[in-house]
Write a protein that holds these residues in place. Sequence first.
Motif, PDB file in Angstrom:
ATOM      1  N   ALA A  59       4.339   5.785  -5.356  1.00 49.59           N
ATOM      2  CA  ALA A  59       4.360   5.895  -6.824  1.00 49.59           C
ATOM      3  C   ALA A  59       3.474   7.046  -7.290  1.00 49.59           C
ATOM      4  CB  ALA A  59       3.908   4.580  -7.452  1.00 49.59           C
ATOM      5  N   ALA A  60       2.283   7.149  -6.712  1.00 48.41           N
ATOM      6  CA  ALA A  60       1.364   8.227  -7.093  1.00 48.41           C
ATOM      7  C   ALA A  60       1.950   9.588  -6.729  1.00 48.41           C
ATOM      8  CB  ALA A  60       0.017   8.030  -6.403  1.00 48.41           C
ATOM      9  N   ASP A  99       3.910   1.487  -1.186  1.00 45.26           N
ATOM     10  CA  ASP A  99       4.527   1.592  -2.520  1.00 45.26           C
ATOM     11  C   ASP A  99       3.580   2.254  -3.518  1.00 45.26           C
ATOM     12  OD1 ASP A  99       6.813   0.407  -1.578  1.00 45.26           O
ATOM     13  OD2 ASP A  99       6.396  -1.576  -2.421  1.00 45.26           O
ATOM     14  N   ALA A 100       2.303   1.902  -3.433  1.00 44.00           N
ATOM     15  CA  ALA A 100       1.313   2.496  -4.344  1.00 44.00           C
ATOM     16  C   ALA A 100       1.179   3.995  -4.079  1.00 44.00           C
ATOM     17  CB  ALA A 100      -0.038   1.801  -4.177  1.00 44.00           C
ATOM     18  N   ASP A 101       1.133   4.374  -2.800  1.00 43.03           N
ATOM     19  CA  ASP A 101       1.040   5.797  -2.448  1.00 43.03           C
ATOM     20  C   ASP A 101       2.285   6.558  -2.902  1.00 43.03           C
ATOM     21  OD1 ASP A 101      -1.411   5.390  -1.340  1.00 43.03           O
ATOM     22  OD2 ASP A 101      -0.789   5.660   0.743  1.00 43.03           O
ATOM     23  N   ALA A 122       0.838  -1.206   0.000  1.00 42.16           N
ATOM     24  CA  ALA A 122       0.000   0.000   0.000  1.00 42.16           C
ATOM     25  C   ALA A 122       0.872   1.255   0.000  1.00 42.16           C
ATOM     26  CB  ALA A 122      -0.923  -0.007   1.217  1.00 42.16           C
TER      27      ALA A 122
END
Length: 201
Positions: free
Chosen positions: A56-57, A52-54, A50
Motif C-alpha cells: 500500500a505504501a 499488504d502494508a508495504d 505486513a
Amino acid sequence: WTRLERDVVDTLVRSRALTVPANRGLKLVGRPGETAEAFSVRCATAADLAADADVAALKDKYEVKIAKLRTQMEAADDRADVLKEQRDGQRNEEVLSTVGGVLGGIFGGRRSRGGMFGSLGRAAGRRGRTAATDERLDAAENKVNSLSEQIVDLEGELENELTAIDVRWAETAKEIATIDVPLERTDVKVTQLVLGWIPVA
C-alpha cells in the motif's frame, strides 16, 4: 509445608523450560499448546498483513509519480495535436497562396506577373514558418514518447518492487525456530503435597 512448597516451585522454575516456536522477523512466539502447523499459519497470515502494508505504501508513492507523468504526457499530447492542426493549416495556406499567386500572375497580365514574385516570396516565408512548426511538433511528439517510456519504466520498477516484497515476507514467514521459555513462579502452582512413608525392613 509452606517452605517445602516454595522449594518445589523454586526447583521447577530453575530446571524446567517450555520450548515453543518463534519467528523473530514477525515478532511472534508460539502459544502453549499451539501446534507447529497452527503457528506456521499464524506466521503466514502476519507476513501477508505486513506485505499488504508495504504494498500500500509503495503503490501510494508510485501512483503520485505515475499520475504526474501522465498529466505531463496528456499536456504534451494536446500540444502535439495543436501543432499538427497548425502545421496542416499552414501547409494548406502555403499551397493555396502559391497556386493563387502563380495563377494570378499567369492570367492577370504584366502587372500581375510582377506581383507574382512577391507572392512566391511570401509563400517561401510561409514554408519557413511551416518548417518551424514541424520542428516544434517533432519536439512535442518526442516529449510524449519520452514520458510514455518513463511511465512504462516506473510501472516496471513498481512490479519488481512488489515481487521483492512478496518474496521477502514469504521467506520471513518461514523463518521459524524454537526457543526455550523459562517458567516463572506464577506459572507453577502446587496443588497437593503428599508425605509418603515407606518402611524399610
